[in-house]
Design an enzyme around this catalytic site. Sequence first.
Site, PDB file in Angstrom:
ATOM      1  N   HIS A 163       0.853  -1.186   0.000  1.00  0.00           N
ATOM      2  CA  HIS A 163       0.000   0.000   0.000  1.00  0.00           C
ATOM      3  C   HIS A 163       0.891   1.239   0.000  1.00  0.00           C
ATOM      4  O   HIS A 163       1.984   1.235   0.569  1.00  0.00           O
ATOM      5  CB  HIS A 163      -0.886   0.020   1.240  1.00  0.00           C
ATOM      6  CG  HIS A 163      -1.986  -0.986   1.218  1.00  0.00           C
ATOM      7  ND1 HIS A 163      -3.165  -0.795   1.910  1.00  0.00           N
ATOM      8  CD2 HIS A 163      -2.106  -2.180   0.594  1.00  0.00           C
ATOM      9  CE1 HIS A 163      -3.961  -1.829   1.722  1.00  0.00           C
ATOM     10  NE2 HIS A 163      -3.330  -2.690   0.935  1.00  0.00           N
ATOM     11  N   GLU A 181       0.845   3.923   1.686  1.00  0.00           N
ATOM     12  CA  GLU A 181       1.231   4.407   3.010  1.00  0.00           C
ATOM     13  C   GLU A 181       2.417   3.648   3.577  1.00  0.00           C
ATOM     14  O   GLU A 181       3.365   4.241   4.091  1.00  0.00           O
ATOM     15  CB  GLU A 181       0.066   4.271   4.007  1.00  0.00           C
ATOM     16  CG  GLU A 181      -1.180   5.022   3.622  1.00  0.00           C
ATOM     17  CD  GLU A 181      -2.188   4.158   2.876  1.00  0.00           C
ATOM     18  OE1 GLU A 181      -1.802   3.471   1.907  1.00  0.00           O
ATOM     19  OE2 GLU A 181      -3.370   4.158   3.258  1.00  0.00           O
ATOM     20  N   CYS A 209      -6.397   2.029   5.679  1.00  0.00           N
ATOM     21  CA  CYS A 209      -7.069   0.814   6.132  1.00  0.00           C
ATOM     22  C   CYS A 209      -6.489   0.393   7.489  1.00  0.00           C
ATOM     23  O   CYS A 209      -5.523   0.994   7.966  1.00  0.00           O
ATOM     24  CB  CYS A 209      -6.855  -0.296   5.097  1.00  0.00           C
ATOM     25  SG  CYS A 209      -5.153  -0.923   5.028  1.00  0.00           S
ATOM     26  N   CYS A 217      -2.659  -0.274   7.371  1.00  0.00           N
ATOM     27  CA  CYS A 217      -1.854   0.932   7.248  1.00  0.00           C
ATOM     28  C   CYS A 217      -1.931   1.797   8.502  1.00  0.00           C
ATOM     29  O   CYS A 217      -0.928   2.363   8.926  1.00  0.00           O
ATOM     30  CB  CYS A 217      -2.268   1.712   6.010  1.00  0.00           C
ATOM     31  SG  CYS A 217      -1.849   0.834   4.480  1.00  0.00           S
TER      32      CYS A 217
END
Length: 158
Positions: free
Chosen positions: A60, A62, A90, A93
């Site tokens: 991801h 992040e 999410c 993260c």
Amino acid sequence: MGIDASALPDDDAAMGLALDEAAAAVEHGDVPVGAVALFDGRVIAARHNERELRGDPTAHAELLALSDAAAAIGTWRLSKVTLVVTLEPCPMCAGGLIAARLGRLVFGATDPKAGACGSLYNLCADPRLNHEVSVTSGVRASEASGQLSGFFAGRRRG
């Protein structure tokens, strides 16, 4: 020890960089989420989702940006870093933000299905955890949301 927000690019400008980064994810079939990390008045990391590109469920934007930021400043403790992300993080993260002791999170679009920074969960403000992250939400939210909606509309047509 807080972050001097006046020393950093403003949230709007930083989100513009994150939106540009998110657009790059589409080039390799990834959901357009972008993240930039700011420290000491400058961008130290800029990443986008790479799950499809890498075949890695943890890739991801992040988490990739957190890793690059830690390498850039030489420590995993990111208490003086601001992370600007186009979509609300999410749970995975958000957990990374807490583990990194992130100083501040700025995000654009909320994620009512998986958001863990205020929508579905609020991990960044849970006093039961060992760190709380300051959160600013809704920065250029319509642009971030539009970028995501356009991507998924294209997937449905194609």
